[in-house]
Scaffold this active site. Structure first.
Site, PDB file in Angstrom:
ATOM      1  N   GLU A  73       0.873  -1.169   0.000  1.00  9.28           N
ATOM      2  CA  GLU A  73       0.000   0.000   0.000  1.00  9.28           C
ATOM      3  C   GLU A  73       0.913   1.223   0.000  1.00  9.28           C
ATOM      4  OE1 GLU A  73      -3.668   0.742   0.381  1.00  9.28           O
ATOM      5  OE2 GLU A  73      -3.463  -1.113  -0.759  1.00  9.28           O
TER       6      GLU A  73
ATOM      7  N   ASP B  67      -4.988  10.496   9.150  1.00  9.21           N
ATOM      8  CA  ASP B  67      -3.713   9.928   9.575  1.00  9.21           C
ATOM      9  C   ASP B  67      -3.204  10.536  10.871  1.00  9.21           C
ATOM     10  OD1 ASP B  67      -3.317   8.163   7.341  1.00  9.21           O
ATOM     11  OD2 ASP B  67      -3.016   9.953   6.129  1.00  9.21           O
TER      12      ASP B  67
END
Length: 270
Positions: free
Chosen positions: A51, A62
């Protein structure tokens, strides 16, 4: 596309021994050449797929680890086109699936069709836009089908039955399960809600299930494997090794290889 042809997610899951190990890194962190060597190290350590995040200036989903990686990559001059060039270089030495984890603004800015065309040209297997709900994804889904790219969506513990059904109808490749609510980051334990979510999603649809957000230890991988997860995505723990060893590239790569090997082994079928 030059280099190795991309393996499909379906083939990858068939080949994986137990729970697939899928590391996440930010393209260009801490710079283009080191990023390429980090990815090569992860592949050598047995990664079943990759990924790759494209750095973004405001990564709302995030935690601090990935935000730091985004900032390092942007400071190193990474652009969307340079990220695609990095993927092309990775394709020269591996055929394992490569998924992109991006924010939709990056896709929209380039143009949806052009982004997916360029992704297919570079050798991308799947795309997950973290902030794109399936209800607003018609353009992305059209482009994904046109260029033979898997469109992946996030499933969270708060995802209701009707929404899960909709996600199952439009997704391909795999379901990306959020293991804990909130932003990404290495956590100390796997929540019971995550295990229940795996069972619920597996009962709903036929796509494989990969779990990300907070997976950082061998015991996490074993618990998720035993709960029925088909794969784990490990990001913040690897990025923490990068940020902690910026002054010694060889030591960084050695520690990444060791961590990746340990996590890969933990997901084995026994």
């Amino acid at each position: 596309m030059s280099g190795a042809k991309s393996m499909s997610y379906a083939e990858m899951f068939r080949r994986a021994d137990g729970c697939a190990f899928v590391p996440f890194v930010v393209a260009g962190d801490p710079d283009m050449e080191t990023s390429l060597e980090i990815i090569r190290t992860l592949v050598d350590a047995g990664a079943d797929a990759l990924e790759v995040g494209f750095p973004f200036s405001d990564p709302i989903a995030d935690g601090t680890s990935v935000q730091g990686a985004d900032l390092r990559a942007l400071r190193a001059g990474m652009t969307t086109e340079k990220c695609f060039q990095l993927i092309e270089r990775v394709r020269e030495f591996t055929s394992i699936p490569i998924g992109l984890l991006v924010y939709y603004n990056l896709i929209y800015r380039m143009g949806v069709d052009e982004f997916y065309r360029r992704a297919a040209e570079a050798g991308v297997t799947g795309i997950l836009a973290a902030d794109l709900p399936p209800e607003e994804a018609s353009d992305a889904l059209r482009a994904a089908e046109k260029y033979d790219i898997d469109q992946i969506f996030i499933v969270a513990p708060t995802t209701g039955s009707e929404r899960l059904k909709r996600i199952s109808e439009v997704s391909s490749g795999f379901h990306y399960l959020v293991s804990v609510m909130g932003v990404t980051g290495a956590r100390s334990r796997v929540e019971d809600a995550t295990i229940e979510l795996i069972k619920r999603v597996k009962a709903e649809g036929s796509l494989p299930v990969m779990v990300g957000f907070g997976v950082s230890r061998p015991e996490h991988v074993r618990m998720l494997r035993d709960a029925g997860a088909d794969g784990v995505i490990v990001g913040s723990a690897i990025i923490d090794v990068i940020s902690g060893n910026l002054g010694d590239r060889e030591l960084m790569l050695q520690r990444i290889h060791e961590m990746a090997g340990t996590l890969k082994a933990a997901g084995g079928s026994g």
